[in-house]
Design an enzyme around this catalytic site. Structure first.
Site, mmCIF file in Angstrom:
data_model
loop_
_atom_site.group_PDB
_atom_site.id
_atom_site.type_symbol
_atom_site.label_atom_id
_atom_site.label_comp_id
_atom_site.label_asym_id
_atom_site.label_seq_id
_atom_site.Cartn_x
_atom_site.Cartn_y
_atom_site.Cartn_z
ATOM 1 N N GLU A 102 23.870 -7.399 22.673
ATOM 2 C CA GLU A 102 23.977 -5.879 23.623
ATOM 3 C C GLU A 102 22.569 -5.304 21.885
ATOM 4 O O GLU A 102 21.758 -5.790 21.363
ATOM 5 C CB GLU A 102 24.586 -4.669 23.192
ATOM 6 C CG GLU A 102 25.455 -4.970 21.962
ATOM 7 C CD GLU A 102 26.930 -4.079 21.807
ATOM 8 O OE1 GLU A 102 26.949 -3.668 23.536
ATOM 9 O OE2 GLU A 102 27.496 -3.836 20.985
ATOM 10 N N ASP B 250 24.498 3.410 15.962
ATOM 11 C CA ASP B 250 23.589 2.184 16.840
ATOM 12 C C ASP B 250 21.630 3.149 16.452
ATOM 13 O O ASP B 250 21.364 3.758 17.080
ATOM 14 C CB ASP B 250 23.253 2.579 18.280
ATOM 15 C CG ASP B 250 24.806 2.880 19.092
ATOM 16 O OD1 ASP B 250 25.949 1.313 18.360
ATOM 17 O OD2 ASP B 250 25.201 2.838 19.337
#
Length: 325
Positions: A212, A39
């Site tokens: 996401e 991420d």
């Protein structure tokens, strides 16, 4: 959903010595090592690039967010955070576990870190991109439900929007206006953006579809919502985008998605990153991949160039490369 990953490294040295000709030994050479963060986000400030991401709560560094630096996007430092390599550490932060998906923002002469902990969203501030970042409030930005993967977008009119993922019948991307202090939202503006409804977004046909890792930018009057779909453990985890004439939607998904996937990079589980511009205003997307074709973790950080062709967002062929130190 994300998982905590382990930061590992390796080093090789080569040397040789010939007794026959009494030559000197070859110099020791350090071999570049992959940087293991998931991420990821890259923030540029005053000639330095700062890399953050989901890292490990290992004994050496503690829980929080490590930060790496680079002058050129090619050679990266070891962790440089103000607190044992950490830019933000447990104890100064909201929550005590699950430190995921940070974003860095410069605003009102301070640096802000927007992040996930305990499956909620929090905001910390610092005078330096290296930290120490500390929370003014130990309350989450949204106090009901569970949400992850925050991204703050500031529009040209000064309005601020918090894009995030609600964990509700799937990982669904939502948006709400966030107040000027960045500590709370305007609940009446909370709006669903997208969920996983297309075949490429749910290749395993799960009952909990995943969209996401939102990033938002504006180009030619259009808002672009860049996101990842599929479970991160799926080899088909990939990046697509949707567009809207308003930061609150409605959003139209691109027919060209996914624009970054294993098909055009050769890497499994590729996604969940952030757009950034380098010092020459060239646009890139930083992301993570699986460790190998056989293992998901520890995930590796990488960068790929992206560009607009008209109003279409595309990855630049042959531009993918891993980040190393």
């Amino acid at each position: 959903m994300k998982k905590i990953i382990t930061l590992v490294s390796f080093m090789s040295v080569f040397g040789a010595c010939s007794q026959e000709n009494n030559s000197a030994a070859k110099p020791v050479e350090a071999v570049a090592k992959n940087i293991f963060v998931a991420d990821p986000t890259i923030f540029y400030s005053k000639g330095t690039y700062y890399l953050y991401g989901t890292t490990t709560g290992n004994v050496a560094n503690g829980e929080g967010f490590l930060v790496y630096t680079s002058p050129d996007l090619k050679k990266w430092s070891e962790p440089k955070g103000a607190q044992n390599g950490l830019a933000l550490k447990k104890g100064d932060a909201f929550g005590d576990k699950g430190f995921w998906a940070p974003q860095i923002l410069e605003y009102n002469k301070k640096f802000y870190m927007i992040y996930t902990a305990n499956e909620n969203i929090a905001v910390a501030s610092s005078d330096s991109p290296l930290g120490p970042f500390k929370n003014e409030s130990k309350k989450p930005v949204i106090e009901t439900g569970n949400q992850i993967d925050p991204f703050i977008f500031i529009d040209e009119d000064g309005k601020k929007y918090l894009y995030h993922v609600k964990l509700t019948n799937g990982n669904r991307i939502f948006v709400a206006e966030i107040n000027d202090d960045l500590q709370s939202i305007k609940p009446e503006t909370l709006t669903e953006c997208i969920s996983g409804t297309l075949p490429w977004e749910n290749t395993e046909n799960t009952s909990w579809p995943v969209t996401e890792g939102p990033t938002v930018l504006k180009h030619n009057g259009l808002y672009y919502l860049i996101y990842s779909a599929n479970d991160f453990r799926n080899i088909d985890y990939a990046v697509g985008y949707a567009t809207s004439k308003s930061p609150l939607g409605p959003w139209e998904k691109s027919k060209d998605s996914p624009v970054i996937s294993r098909k055009n990079t050769g890497q499994n589980g590729i996604g969940h990153g952030d757009i950034f511009w380098d010092q020459n205003q060239k646009m890139h997307y930083v992301l993570h991949t699986h460790f190998s074709t056989a293992e998901v973790s520890p995930r590796k950080a990488a960068v790929i160039d992206v560009e607009f062709t008209g109003n279409e967002l595309k990855a630049v062929p042959g531009s993918f490369n891993f980040l190393k130190n």
